[in-house]
Design a protein around this motif. Structure first.
Motif, PDB file in Angstrom:
ATOM      1  N   ALA A  39       0.834  -1.208   0.000  1.00  8.95           N
ATOM      2  CA  ALA A  39       0.000   0.000   0.000  1.00  8.95           C
ATOM      3  C   ALA A  39       0.867   1.257   0.000  1.00  8.95           C
ATOM      4  O   ALA A  39       0.565   2.222  -0.706  1.00  8.95           O
ATOM      5  N   SER A  43       0.905   4.011  -2.913  1.00  4.89           N
ATOM      6  CA  SER A  43       0.488   5.370  -2.544  1.00  4.89           C
ATOM      7  C   SER A  43       1.535   6.427  -2.860  1.00  4.89           C
ATOM      8  O   SER A  43       1.191   7.592  -3.076  1.00  4.89           O
ATOM      9  N   TRP A  62     -10.669  -2.373 -10.254  1.00  2.00           N
ATOM     10  CA  TRP A  62     -10.372  -1.356  -9.249  1.00  2.00           C
ATOM     11  C   TRP A  62     -11.439  -0.275  -9.068  1.00  2.00           C
ATOM     12  O   TRP A  62     -11.656   0.159  -7.923  1.00  2.00           O
ATOM     13  N   SER A  66     -12.711  -1.900  -2.860  1.00  2.67           N
ATOM     14  CA  SER A  66     -12.439  -1.176  -1.619  1.00  2.67           C
ATOM     15  C   SER A  66     -11.201  -1.806  -0.997  1.00  2.67           C
ATOM     16  O   SER A  66     -10.648  -2.764  -1.522  1.00  2.67           O
ATOM     17  N   PRO A  68      -7.253  -1.237   1.181  1.00  2.00           N
ATOM     18  CA  PRO A  68      -6.110  -0.322   1.239  1.00  2.00           C
ATOM     19  C   PRO A  68      -5.468  -0.013  -0.116  1.00  2.00           C
ATOM     20  O   PRO A  68      -4.792   1.000  -0.249  1.00  2.00           O
ATOM     21  N   ALA A  70      -7.244   0.230  -3.077  1.00  2.00           N
ATOM     22  CA  ALA A  70      -8.206   0.842  -4.008  1.00  2.00           C
ATOM     23  C   ALA A  70      -7.971   2.337  -4.192  1.00  2.00           C
ATOM     24  O   ALA A  70      -7.975   2.833  -5.331  1.00  2.00           O
ATOM     25  N   LYS A  71      -7.774   3.056  -3.112  1.00  2.67           N
ATOM     26  CA  LYS A  71      -7.606   4.510  -3.230  1.00  2.67           C
ATOM     27  C   LYS A  71      -6.400   4.881  -4.099  1.00  2.67           C
ATOM     28  O   LYS A  71      -6.557   5.647  -5.053  1.00  2.67           O
ATOM     29  N   PRO A  72      -5.188   4.353  -3.810  1.00  2.00           N
ATOM     30  CA  PRO A  72      -4.076   4.748  -4.690  1.00  2.00           C
ATOM     31  C   PRO A  72      -4.234   4.257  -6.128  1.00  2.00           C
ATOM     32  O   PRO A  72      -3.794   4.932  -7.064  1.00  2.00           O
ATOM     33  N   ASN A  74      -7.021   3.981  -7.798  1.00  2.00           N
ATOM     34  CA  ASN A  74      -8.043   4.774  -8.486  1.00  2.00           C
ATOM     35  C   ASN A  74      -7.704   6.258  -8.591  1.00  2.00           C
ATOM     36  O   ASN A  74      -8.079   6.909  -9.550  1.00  2.00           O
ATOM     37  N   GLU A  75      -7.007   6.818  -7.600  1.00  2.00           N
ATOM     38  CA  GLU A  75      -6.789   8.263  -7.557  1.00  2.00           C
ATOM     39  C   GLU A  75      -5.492   8.725  -8.210  1.00  2.00           C
ATOM     40  O   GLU A  75      -5.391   9.860  -8.636  1.00  2.00           O
TER      41      GLU A  75
END
Length: 180
Positions: A39, A43, A62, A66, A68, A70-72, A74-75
């Motif tokens: 992660a 990130s 992705w 959801s 740890p 998923a956020k990096p 997707n963003e």
């Protein structure tokens, strides 16, 4: 200028994919501390780089995921390398076509926010290795022997060990700097 980091899962006997292409072997050695390391690696990237095959699978997974990672995933912006892909629907994805080495060199010069984190497919990773443009290898060795499959290193390569992290599940992350 951004550096190019290749992150790959590797079996104990040096394969990055079995003959049948399955990915279940990557679960060998899975642990919370290994997931935290991954992660953090995800990130801190300024962009995620991948080939068209990896993109197709991940773009389907992705955006609805959801957890740890998923956020990096997707963003953070993504660059997919393909001469045949016409469009990319996964948020903040651009398509790079043409000569791989030229595109990587251009991306390294254009970006200064974090490293360029390349994810394999074996074919894409091998192509990156062959360019000689990878600055760092982050190889997670899983406690599994595949016996046959795909490799990314097909010729001698001089690398320098930077760090080793042993995870509680038995996987080991080796970070190497590439020599020019």
């Amino acid at each position: 200028m951004a550096s190019l980091v290749l992150k790959m899962s590797v079996s104990l006997d040096g394969y990055v994919a079995p003959i049948d292409g399955s990915t279940d072997w990557i679960a060998a050695g899975r642990s919370d501390d290994g997931a935290s390391w991954t992660a953090e690696t995800l990130s801190n990237a300024g962009a995620h780089l991948m080939g068209a095959t990896t993109y197709a699978g991940w773009a389907a997974y992705w955006p609805g995921a959801s957890g740890p990672f998923a956020k990096p995933m997707n963003e953070i912006p993504k660059v997919v390398f393909s001469d045949s892909l016409a469009s990319a629907d996964w948020g903040e994805t651009t398509i790079a076509a043409g000569d791989l080495a030229e595109a990587i060199t251009r991306l390294k010069q254009e970006r200064s926010d974090g490293y360029l984190l390349a994810h394999g497919g074996a074919r894409f990773a091998r192509s990156l290795v062959e360019t000689g443009l990878i600055d760092e290898y982050r190889l997670v060795i899983h406690p599994v022997v595949l016996g046959a499959g795909e490799r990314i290193f097909l010729a001698p390569l001089t690398i320098e060990p930077m760090s080793t992290t042993v995870f509680s599940g038995g996987a080991v992350a080796h970070v190497f700097a590439a020599h020019p």
